[in-house]
Design an enzyme around this catalytic site. Structure first.
Site, short mmCIF file in Angstrom:
data_model
loop_
_atom_site.label_atom_id
_atom_site.label_comp_id
_atom_site.label_asym_id
_atom_site.label_seq_id
_atom_site.Cartn_x
_atom_site.Cartn_y
_atom_site.Cartn_z
N ASP A 21 0.83 -1.20 0.00
CA ASP A 21 0.00 0.00 0.00
C ASP A 21 0.87 1.26 0.00
OD1 ASP A 21 -2.36 1.38 -0.04
OD2 ASP A 21 -2.75 1.21 2.10
N HIS A 38 3.08 3.68 -9.00
CA HIS A 38 2.99 2.27 -9.40
C HIS A 38 4.27 1.82 -10.09
CE1 HIS A 38 -1.08 2.31 -8.11
NE2 HIS A 38 -1.54 3.05 -9.12
N LEU A 132 11.77 -20.02 -4.35
CA LEU A 132 10.66 -19.20 -3.86
C LEU A 132 9.47 -19.28 -4.82
CD1 LEU A 132 9.58 -16.81 -2.01
CD2 LEU A 132 10.60 -15.29 -3.73
#
Length: 247
Positions: A21, A38, A132
């Site tokens: 956020d 962004h 991962l």
């Protein structure tokens, strides 16, 4: 601020979920268009993915785009969709190089066809990676996911594959969730300072440790990530038991 040397690798969270956020507020505070936030946030995704992989985290799930985000201005949504696709395509060779497997969860049928096809190709390209697992929650909301799981179970009952009595344990329900192949998050990190979970992995974070920082996502550093891990390692996880029972 912590560094990787301060992390106890024998007590790592297997699964870290992140609410990324603050991109828009980061940009606005600098007099920039929200899209600039962004773009900068994508750099943080790479930075934190590398840090998680280096540390030995098994699963990293990022709240990339919620179903509620479809209600944002169309220009911002279109730009964000384009940015996500371009960024993932650009990063795919490095994901493969670092043995990172890419997954996607959410109501992907709402994604533009071209974006979904290109993302599916990136996912296929990393399918053989064994390090991962990086999961993007795209067009995702937990209430949508839970309702979809209930619908799938109801369909199985209707078609005779299940009975109502067969839903007897958490694991019986979890197999219908989009995260069925992953362990529940041990740690939920939220950047940007808000103290809410925003319809994210509501079932899965029942016993997750929650770490909130005021730092906006574009400014979230490797050291911030390691600090969150160190904070997690200093907590006592009781799962409803007492401290005496745990010890």
């Amino acid at each position: 601020m912590a560094n990787i040397a301060e992390i106890d690798t024998s007590r790592l969270p297997r699964h870290v979920a992140v609410i990324m956020d603050g991109n828009g507020r980061w940009a606005t505070s600098r007099g920039l268009d929200r899209s600039a936030g962004h773009v900068e946030g994508v750099k943080t995704v790479r930075r934190i993915t590398e840090a998680a992989s280096e540390t030995g985290i098994e699963y990293l799930t990022l709240y990339t785009f919620s179903t509620e985000n479809w209600n944002r201005p169309k220009a911002e949504v279109d730009a964000l969709m384009h940015l996500i696709v371009i960024a993932i395509e650009r990063e795919t060779p490095d994901l493969i190089k670092n043995n990172v497997r890419l997954r996607m969860i959410g109501d992907v049928n709402r994604l533009p066809a071209e974006a979904r096809e290109r993302l599916d190709r990136c996912i296929a390209d990393t399918a053989a990676c064994t390090g991962l697992t990086l999961t993007l929650a795209l067009s995702y909301s937990s209430r949508w996911e839970i309702l979809e799981a209930c619908r799938r179970f109801a369909t199985d009952v209707k078609e005779g594959r299940k009975s109502p009595e067969s839903m007897a344990a958490d694991a019986d329900f979890e197999q219908y969730l989009t995260t069925a192949s992953m362990p529940d998050p041990d740690l939920l990190i939220r950047t940007g300072g808000d103290h809410r979970v925003s319809n994210y992995l509501l079932w899965q974070i029942a016993y997750a440790e929650i770490y909130v920082t005021d730092t906006f996502w574009p400014d979230f550093s490797r050291e911030d990530f390691f600090t969150a891990i160190a904070n997690y390692q200093n907590r006592e996880r009781r799962f409803g038991l007492t401290s005496a029972q745990i010890k």
